[in-house]
Design a protein around this motif. Structure first.
Motif, PDB file in Angstrom:
ATOM      1  N   SER A 107      -5.993 -70.381 -50.911  1.00 48.36           N
ATOM      2  CA  SER A 107      -5.290 -69.249 -51.520  1.00 48.36           C
ATOM      3  C   SER A 107      -5.563 -68.666 -52.782  1.00 48.36           C
ATOM      4  N   ASP A 114      -2.117 -69.996 -60.490  1.00 50.52           N
ATOM      5  CA  ASP A 114      -1.346 -70.819 -60.699  1.00 50.52           C
ATOM      6  C   ASP A 114      -1.543 -72.172 -61.268  1.00 50.52           C
ATOM      7  N   ARG A 115      -3.034 -72.390 -61.140  1.00 50.13           N
ATOM      8  CA  ARG A 115      -3.347 -73.863 -61.546  1.00 50.13           C
ATOM      9  C   ARG A 115      -4.427 -73.406 -62.873  1.00 50.13           C
ATOM     10  N   GLU A 145      -3.463 -74.906 -49.670  1.00 54.01           N
ATOM     11  CA  GLU A 145      -3.391 -73.992 -50.628  1.00 54.01           C
ATOM     12  C   GLU A 145      -4.665 -73.628 -51.418  1.00 54.01           C
ATOM     13  N   THR A 185      -3.387 -69.592 -55.767  1.00 58.18           N
ATOM     14  CA  THR A 185      -3.509 -71.063 -56.273  1.00 58.18           C
ATOM     15  C   THR A 185      -4.109 -71.425 -57.530  1.00 58.18           C
TER      16      THR A 185
END
Length: 500
Positions: free
Chosen positions: A260, A266-267, A257, A263
């Motif tokens: 990507s 999302d993080r 990930e 990622t």
RNA sequence: GGCGCAUUGGUGUAGUUGGUUAACACGCUGCCCUCUCAAGGCAGAGAUCACGGGUUCGAGUCCCGUAUGCGCUGCCA
């Protein structure tokens, strides 16, 4: 009019390398006042998915890369591509190859190719030889009409060389003897990549092809197709690759990930920060200033300033503190603590929402309070996620006490069990409840009890936030407010939750 | 195997047409600040510019070779 395009194939998530290609194309278009187009290269129908297309579009949107005109799906043009291949056969620039298709295992294609080449070299076989290259046209037509399957290959000149001047890599030459008669159309009628890109780029009026360096040598083949088609050849600018720490190609399979783009969203990355970081991979601003807004990037960008050496994307997948490139993390922290608060607030809101920590009051009566908290705690955060994890105690009573912090700051001093509630009582009387007044109260209390102020300060931090680190404690008191501060100081949680 | 591209401290990069002690950012170390951790300030470690030959008064910068890495070499994209 300059027209560039980003042409990803929708076979999985948006790779950061691809994202950077998109960024550079976009920056160039915006810089010169041209158009930035999007084309989805979905000719490989087995591997292409709508979900992937969606994630690509979302990724571009997240990075703030808006595209012009309607996006193009390459598969929609397959008929045109087929027709173009047939026309080249009619014109004698391509020919039908009736050689039965050679099945290739997908596994070690590269190895197979190398092995075959070695074998051919050993046996003295010219890899370009093809019995159908000079087959008479009527004979070829007859066999095709009879239903015999064939692929269509471009007839590459035997003598001479191909040349183009790459904007990044400079002059590129390749002898035709190095180029095989490439397949344009598969025997099942499927147009192949090299043909499709060229045709689509012509149709879309692309003037500058900006893409990864892995296409550098393919470019000669594509130029051959442009020429066979009698079309103008665009300018090319190839980008150095982004490699993994061991200098291997960054791949989904091996690196997971971290490669990507989603990622990063999302993080807890701030889009502007990641965009800024990506821009610095292979390109460097002339002034040396590295923190650049979208507008500044556009202003400073130029294809000529792109480097030629591949960049290493440095990350340590098993180290939570360095799960991705240190500089990317630093850049994100830098953005979080320095960006206009008004722009950060909505991002924090989203994060709190996702973690069920959001309260509508933060948008209403407690708007100012919320803004103050974010401003206070953002100073030492690296990602947006930190607001809901390390910052949780500011938004909820349901927060964890860090065991190490509790042991170090509270359990170590048995007397705190008595003293902390007394301190709470002192705070009850502070009026108005400001950082300065809380400080006076705490220091006075420390003197009276003959303890160091630091003892109470550190203990309070752990009682109020669950942690051993954080903003200046008196600011924390003020922002938490009298009631919450006193309540948490009276809490028995440290003794209830941990063995002394 | 062939062809192509690349090679500056751990990482990202600067180094104009060859000319003083190789620059910046991240990271790292120490100090200051201080209630902690960051931030900030200051100081520092770390590069014989992949290696070997040339050309030159002088090369990270030009030439040749070697090595290493990457890419392409497919009826994948």
């Amino acid at each position: 009019m300059t027209r560039v395009r980003f042409a990803p194939s929708p076979t999985g998530y948006l790779h950061i390398g691809a994202a950077r290609s998109a960024l550079f194309n976009w920056l160039y278009a915006r810089k010169v006042g041209g158009k930035f187009l999007l084309r989805i290269e979905d000719t490989d129908l087995q591997r292409s998915t709508d979900e992937s297309t969606r994630s690509i579009i979302e990724g571009l949107e997240w990075l703030g890369l808006d595209y012009d005109e309607e996006k193009v799906f390459q598969s929609d043009n397959a008929d045109k591509h087929r027709a173009a291949a047939r026309k080249l056969v009619d014109e004698g620039k391509a020919y039908r190859d009736f050689t039965p298709k050679e099945e290739r295992g997908d596994a070690n294609v590269k190895q197979d190719i190398a092995d075959r080449a070695r074998a051919h070299a050993a046996e003295g076989i010219d890899h370009r030889s093809n019995p159908f290259r000079d087959l008479a046209k009527d004979e070829s037509d007859r066999r095709a009409a009879a239903g015999e399957p064939f692929a269509i290959r471009l007839k590459v000149a035997r003598e001479g060389a191909s040349h183009f001047a790459d904007i990044v890599y400079g002059d590129q030459d390749r002898a035709y003897s190095e180029i095989e008669d490439l397949v344009l159309l598969r025997s099942d009628g499927h147009p192949l990549y090299n043909l499709s890109v060229v045709l689509d780029d012509i149709e879309m009026g692309i003037t500058h092809v900006i893409r990864g360096q892995d296409h550098l040598t393919n470019t000669h083949k594509q130029i051959l197709i442009y020429q066979a088609l009698g079309a103008a050849v665009p300018q090319f600018a190839h980008l150095p690759l982004i490699l993994a720490p061991n200098k291997a190609k960054l791949s989904k399979r091996k690196h997971g990930e971290v490669v990507s783009l989603t990622t990063y969203r999302d993080r807890g990355f701030v889009p502007a920060a990641f965009r800024n970081f990506l821009a610095l991979l292979g390109w460097s601003p002339p002034e040396g200033k590295e923190i650049l807004s979208k507008e500044e990037l556009i202003e400073a960008f130029s294809l000529e300033a792109i480097g030629r050496a591949n960049a290493v994307f440095n990350f340590h997948e098993n180290d939570p503190r360095h799960w991705t490139d240190d500089k990317a993390l630093w850049m994100n922290a830098e953005y979080i603590r320095t960006m206009p608060l008004d722009e950060l607030l909505p991002m924090v809101k989203e994060e709190l929402r996702a973690e069920k920590l959001w309260r509508e009051e933060y948008d209403d009566d407690e708007r100012e309070w919320f803004s103050n908290v974010v401003d206070l705690i953002r100073q030492r955060f690296f990602t947006l996620k930190d607001f809901s994890s390390q910052g949780r105690a500011y938004f909820s009573e349901d927060f964890d006490l860090d065991e190490a912090a509790v042991r170090k700051n509270i359990l170590k001093e048995a007397k705190l069990r008595e003293l902390l509630p007394q301190l709470a009582t002192r705070l009850d009387q502070v009026e108005p409840f400001t950082a300065a007044n809380a400080e006076t109260a705490l220091r006075t209390f420390a003197e009276e009890t003959q303890q160091k102020a630091g003892l109470f300060i550190n203990a309070s931090r752990t009682m109020l936030t669950g942690q051993s680190v954080g903003p200046s404690m008196f600011d924390v008191f003020e922002i938490m407010g009298r009631e919450r501060s006193a309540m948490r100081l009276r809490s028995q949680r440290p003794w209830n939750e941990f063995q002394v």
